[in-house]
Each structure stands twice: as structure tokens, then as C-alpha cells.
Design a protein around this motif. Structure first.
Motif, PDB file in Angstrom:
ATOM      1  N   ARG A   1      28.466 110.974 -95.946  1.00  0.00           N
ATOM      2  CA  ARG A   1      28.232 112.416 -95.789  1.00  0.00           C
ATOM      3  C   ARG A   1      27.457 112.713 -94.504  1.00  0.00           C
ATOM      4  O   ARG A   1      26.526 111.996 -94.147  1.00  0.00           O
TER       5      ARG A   1
ATOM      6  N   PHE B   1      32.395 110.800-102.209  1.00  0.00           N
ATOM      7  CA  PHE B   1      32.652 112.240-102.232  1.00  0.00           C
ATOM      8  C   PHE B   1      31.962 112.846-103.450  1.00  0.00           C
ATOM      9  O   PHE B   1      31.610 112.147-104.404  1.00  0.00           O
ATOM     10  N   ASN B   2      31.830 114.165-103.402  1.00  0.00           N
ATOM     11  CA  ASN B   2      31.190 114.843-104.521  1.00  0.00           C
ATOM     12  C   ASN B   2      32.233 115.167-105.593  1.00  0.00           C
ATOM     13  O   ASN B   2      33.139 115.974-105.351  1.00  0.00           O
TER      14      ASN B   2
ATOM     15  N   SER C   1      28.151 121.876 -95.503  1.00  0.00           N
ATOM     16  CA  SER C   1      29.122 121.642 -96.569  1.00  0.00           C
ATOM     17  C   SER C   1      29.306 120.143 -96.709  1.00  0.00           C
ATOM     18  O   SER C   1      28.621 119.361 -96.080  1.00  0.00           O
ATOM     19  N   GLY C   2      30.246 119.745 -97.541  1.00  0.00           N
ATOM     20  CA  GLY C   2      30.519 118.319 -97.682  1.00  0.00           C
ATOM     21  C   GLY C   2      31.464 117.870 -96.587  1.00  0.00           C
ATOM     22  O   GLY C   2      32.675 118.045 -96.689  1.00  0.00           O
TER      23      GLY C   2
ATOM     24  N   LEU D   1      32.894 122.389-105.353  1.00  0.00           N
ATOM     25  CA  LEU D   1      32.082 121.159-105.399  1.00  0.00           C
ATOM     26  C   LEU D   1      31.213 121.015-104.147  1.00  0.00           C
ATOM     27  O   LEU D   1      30.871 119.897-103.748  1.00  0.00           O
ATOM     28  N   ASN D   2      30.871 122.139-103.537  1.00  0.00           N
ATOM     29  CA  ASN D   2      29.991 122.041-102.363  1.00  0.00           C
ATOM     30  C   ASN D   2      28.671 121.382-102.774  1.00  0.00           C
ATOM     31  O   ASN D   2      28.028 121.818-103.718  1.00  0.00           O
ATOM     32  N   PRO D   3      28.303 120.314-102.057  1.00  0.00           N
ATOM     33  CA  PRO D   3      27.121 119.573-102.478  1.00  0.00           C
ATOM     34  C   PRO D   3      25.799 120.219-102.080  1.00  0.00           C
ATOM     35  O   PRO D   3      24.744 119.761-102.488  1.00  0.00           O
TER      36      PRO D   3
ATOM     37  N   LYS E   1      41.135 113.880-102.732  1.00  0.00           N
ATOM     38  CA  LYS E   1      40.796 115.242-102.313  1.00  0.00           C
ATOM     39  C   LYS E   1      41.617 115.607-101.088  1.00  0.00           C
ATOM     40  O   LYS E   1      41.798 114.788-100.194  1.00  0.00           O
TER      41      LYS E   1
ATOM     42  N   ASP F   1      37.498 121.179-101.545  1.00  0.00           N
ATOM     43  CA  ASP F   1      36.640 121.605-102.652  1.00  0.00           C
ATOM     44  C   ASP F   1      35.151 121.409-102.368  1.00  0.00           C
ATOM     45  O   ASP F   1      34.308 121.729-103.197  1.00  0.00           O
ATOM     46  N   GLU F   2      34.817 120.877-101.174  1.00  0.00           N
ATOM     47  CA  GLU F   2      33.398 120.766-100.808  1.00  0.00           C
ATOM     48  C   GLU F   2      33.047 121.692 -99.638  1.00  0.00           C
ATOM     49  O   GLU F   2      32.004 121.552 -99.002  1.00  0.00           O
TER      50      GLU F   2
END
Ligand code: ATP
Ligand code: MG
Length: 503
Positions: free
Chosen positions: A145, A237-238, A151-152, A178-180, A272, A171-172
Motif C-alpha cells: 500500500r 489488498f483491503n 485511497s487504496g 472498501l476504501n482503507p 479486484k 473498490d478501494e
């Protein structure tokens, strides 16, 4: 044929009417553009940057053209059919020929696409990089990361641990589910109207990244590191707790009761969908070098090269209407002059000069995820182009840039081809909406129209961004990739000054 537009607060507009009897050429378009300006009640001089109004347009112009039938250059259908056989990795192919302990395509995806994944027959070098990333993940050399990002985003590595790409999963994204980053989550939850960009299609940043690269390649600008949509999975990944639990359970079942486990569609974590941008080495944020250049002037030839590269970034940003081009979102590589050993055949005088190598300079326009708005930004959040404050922005566009672009951008077929290629890219997102896409293209066509005029008039980037914004809407019956015999475009001007409102 007068018509009214509601989107841009337009005062007036007209229709560019295509007549199938005539072939479009640059001069036809150029005279059309000329007419556009001639019909304005005020000539196309730049508006006072502080004034809130601009010129009026009150007439109609008809442009005749018959679109030529193009085979869309790098169009995929042909190349796919002849592509090599079995998929070489878990995220490649359509789920056939997989290894049972590898992440495979599930039935659902963020990017609805029935074709093959991570295969780029038109671009073997890019495909090699994606393959290198997949092999590294298989060898437990996982993407890492990028902590400073909002964002991711991930640095993707090769098996040797070298960074080869930047992957940004859909999606991140800042507003992906799923943003971390918890701050973004708070924004979304507490005050959605004050954050984010209301002019952008939400959660399609990865398409914007890939779209920017497409525009860059199509125009031959070559300032965006190659970026395409790719699918990857990695432990780093998240993922939601449910996805992780499912993957764990399936793995356990597979270990304990292999006969049952074999029936699972996928064993690992789900892949993803995201943008995969090649990593460029040796670059630093533009901000860093621009400060240095303030103190030590560049040698003349390097300054000229830099000006040319700068103009390419301007052109890209203006066409895609990038809303996030700070000086941290483009990179510069500068290798100051260095001495090299003289060759034995050189005389003393020759060798004095040939011992000094010219400084090398290159730029990379990264982080293009906040572009392709479906309407122009509003007055109170203008998202200015930060390069407009640089001294280079005051210099009129160079002859080289005019030569590179004017022929292409004045050709309506070329512009429509560009829109069609973007359609092919964007249509695969599961949130794709054709009406919104057409609006995005209307903004882009308007930007191209302004840019073309600015190039013809020998204006500078700073003058370009002061031009009143315009949208060019395609006839509703002609949306999609189909090319009608005659096309109708409606052009709408906005009456506000887009640049000097506050940011
Ligand atoms: N293609 C690339 N090549 C080299 N370095 C890169 C590349 N893409 C990103 N970087 C580096 O990673 C940093 C973060 O990248 P980027 O700005 O694209 O991510 P982000 O998550 O969108 O961050 P933010 O939201 O803070 O802008 C950049 O400042 C740059 O130093
Ligand atoms: Mg950034």
C-alpha cells in the motif's frame, strides 16, 4: 435550428449539422470554428478573468460532413481472436485452465466483461508487466500500500522486489466501499455534499486513469505512463472480513476434503478490478524540480524540451478536464549535465564540447483518476489547473504542439473515434450509464473545440483556461459506437469565467 440547453447555464447554442454529401476535412472544420466565433455578439477575445460574464452566441451554423468509415485502429475484436492459447495465470483467461489454489474469476465482477482478463495482445510489453506482477504475487511478493495516498493504491512488485506498477482497485477508491482510509469514510458518511467532486462519476477513478492513458496514446502525447484496467488479487489488498473468511473456509475444506474443495469455483481471495499504471523510475514530484528550476535556470535546449513536455501535460489535462492536477500529481525526471569520456578519435576542441552531455528531462502525468467530468465544475469549486500559475503557462503553444495536434483535433472523425474508444473502455463498468457517458463526451468535445481554437490562434495555456467553457452534445439518436450518416451536435457556452473563481 435553435435549441436550448439546461446543463451549462448556456445562453445560446447552435447545431452542427452533418450532410452526407460532403466529406469533412480540416478546412471545413476550421471554417466552422471560424463561424462559431463570427456569430458571437462579442468577438472571441478572452474575457476579463475577473468578470463573471462572457460573450453571447446567437446564431446557428451548419457544418456538413460525412463521417468516413474507419476501422478503429487498435480495435480489439481482431486481435483477440488470434491470441495465444491457454491462460498463463490465475487472473488471465476466462477461468479455464486454473490452478486450484489460485484466485480465479468468480461469476460477479466490478467490471462486467465477458472476455479474457489481463491479456493485451496489442501491447505485449504491458502484458509482460502484468504477468510479472501476477507471478510475483504467486511467489508471495505482494503489492504494498502507498501510505501517503488518500485511497487504496499499491506499489506492485516483480518477483525480484522491484516496483513495476501502481495498482488502484476500484473498490478501494476514495469513495469505494472498501476504501482503507477512515477519513474518507467519515467524509462520505457525515458530509457527502461537501466532499468529493459532484461533477465526476463516483467510483470510476480507475476508468479515468485508463482513459487518460488512452487519450495520451491516441494523441501521441506520451506523458502518461501506460495505464490499463487489470484484475489482481493479493492478501495485502483491503478485503471485507466476509471475503477473507470465505477464502479461509474454502482453503480449509480444500485441504481437509479435497474432493469437495475441487468443486469450488475459486479458492483464494477474489480478484479486484483496477487501474494498473506502469511505474516510472527516477522521477520526483514536479513541485520538487520546479522549485529548483526557479533558482537555477535550465540550459536553453532543456528548457525548450521542458516547455514542449509541459504543453503536452496541459493538453492532456484540458481535454480530459482533470480536476486534480496539483504539482504533486505530475512527475519530473531531471538528470543534470554530466561529463563523459572523450573518444580517442576526437580533436581537443571537439572533445571539450562532446564531454558535456545535455541534461535530460522527462515528465510523467500520474494520478489521473479525477477527470472526465459529466459537467463543468461549478463556480464555487472550480478545480483549477495548478500548472496555470507556472511561468511556462504564459508562453504561447509551440509550433510543434500545433503540428502534432491541429490535424487530429480538427477532424471530427478523429474526435468521434476517440469517444468511441473511451466508450469501449467505460462501458464495461457495472455502474456504466450511457446517458452520463454522453455527457462526459460532451464536456470533452467542448474542451477539444476550445483547445483547437486556442492552438489556431497561438494562445498560451493561461489564455486557454480563461476561455468560456463549452459543451458539444451529440444528437441523442446517435449515441453509442454507431456512426450515423449525418450527425448533429449542439454546442452550448457557459457564461462564467471558469478559472479565476476561487479554488
Ligand atoms: N506511475 C508512477 N510511477 C512512479 N511513481 C508513481 C507512479 N504513480 C504514483 N507514483 C508515486 O506514488 C505517489 C502516490 O501516487 P498517486 O498520487 O497516484 O496515488 P493516490 O493514492 O491517488 O494519492 P493521492 O490521493 O494522495 O493523490 C506519487 O506521489 C508518486 O510519488
Ligand atoms: Mg496523488
Amino acid at each position: 435550428m435553435m435549441n436550448m440547453s439546461s446543463d451549462v447555464g448556456a445562453e445560446s447554442h447552435f447545431i452542427l449539422d452533418a450532410d452526407e454529401d460532403e466529406i469533412v476535412n480540416i478546412s471545413t472544420i476550421s471554417s466552422a470554428n471560424q463561424n462559431v466565433n463570427n456569430t458571437t455578439s462579442t468577438p472571441p477575445t478572452l474575457p476579463n478573468p475577473t468578470a463573471s460574464d462572457s460573450y453571447q452566441l446567437a446564431s446557428e451554423v451548419q457544418v456538413s460532413f460525412a463521417p468516413q468509415i474507419h476501422n478503429h485502429g487498435n480495435h480489439k475484436s481482431d486481435s483477440h481472436s488470434g491470441h495465444r492459447g491457454a491462460p498463463r495465470s490465475p487472473t488471465r483467461g476466462s477461468g479455464q485452465g486454473f490452478k486450484e489454489n489460485s484466485p480465479l474469476l468468480g461469476p460477479k465482477s466490478d467490471f462486467e466483461h465477458s472476455g479474457e482478463w489481463n491479456q493485451f495482445p496489442d501491447d505485449p510489453a504491458f502484458e509482460e508487466s502484468v504477468l510479472a506482477a501476477e507471478l510475483a504475487i504467486e511467489a508471495n511478493c505482494f503489492p504494498e500500500r502507498i501510505y501517503q495516498g488518500s485511497s487504496g493504491s499499491y506499489f506492485v512488485k516483480s518477483t525480484e522486489g522491484k516496483i513495476i506498477a501502481v495498482f488502484k482497485p476500484k473498490d478501494e477508491e476514495p469513495y469505494g466501499h472498501l476504501n482503507p482510509k477512515w477519513t474518507k469514510w467519515m467524509h462520505k458518511l457525515c458530509c457527502p455534499c461537501c466532499f468529493g467532486r459532484s461533477c465526476l462519476v463516483p467510483n470510476q477513478g480507475y476508468l479515468s486513469e485508463a482513459g487518460a492513458s488512452l487519450v495520451d496514446q491516441k494523441l501521441g502525447l506520451n506523458v502518461v505512463p501506460k495505464t490499463k484496467v487489470v484484475r489482481l488479487s493479493s492478501e495485502t489488498f483491503n478485503y471485507s472480513a466476509i471475503d477473507r473468511a470465505k477464502a479461509r473456509t474454502k482453503r480449509n475444506i480444500y485441504k481437509k476434503v479435497p474432493i469437495v474443495g475441487k468443486h469450488f469455483n475459486r479458492i483464494g481471495l477474489p480478484p479486484k478490478t483496477g487501474s494498473f499504471q506502469l511505474f516510472v523510475n527516477g522521477f520526483k514530484d514536479a513541485d520538487y524540480w520546479l522549485r529548483r528550476f526557479d533558482n537555477e535556470a535550465l540550459p536553453e535546449s532543456t528548457a525548450k524540451k521542458f516547455q514542449n513536455l509541459f504543453e503536452r501535460v496541459v493538453v492532456l489535462d484540458y481535454i480530459i478536464r482533470n480536476t486534480d492536477r496539483g504539482n504533486d500529481n505530475w512527475l519530473i525526471k531531471y538528470e543534470p549535465a554530466s561529463a563523459k569520456a572523450p573518444s580517442s578519435s576526437q580533436t581537443d576542441e571537439d572533445s571539450e564540447w562532446s564531454m558535456v552531455e545535455n541534461p535530460e528531462i522527462s515528465v510523467a502525468a500520474i494520478d489521473n483518476g479525477l477527470a472526465f467530468p459529466f459537467k463543468h465544475p461549478d463556480e464555487w469549486r472550480a478545480y483549477p489547473y495548478h500548472w496555470a500559475w507556472l511561468p511556462q503557462a504564459k508562453v504561447p503553444f509551440s509550433q510543434e504542439i500545433q503540428d502534432l495536434l491541429l490535424g487530429q483535433l480538427s477532424d471530427m472523425n478523429f474526435v468521434q473515434d476517440l469517444c468511441d474508444d473511451l466508450y469501449d473502455l467505460f462501458k464495461n463498468d457495472k455502474g456504466f450509464d450511457r446517458h452520463t457517458f454522453e455527457k462526459q463526451m460532451s464536456v470533452m468535445r467542448g474542451q477539444i473545440l476550445n483547445l483547437t481554437q486556442a492552438l489556431k490562434d497561438g494562445r498560451s495555456p493561461v489564455q486557454l483556461v480563461q476561455m468560456p467553457v463549452v459543451t458539444v452534445e451529440r444528437n441523442k439518436s446517435a449515441v453509442g459506437r454507431t456512426r450515423a450518416d449525418s450527425e448533429i451536435f449542439t454546442q452550448s457556452f457557459s457564461h462564467r469565467a471558469p478559472f479565476f473563481s476561487w479554488c
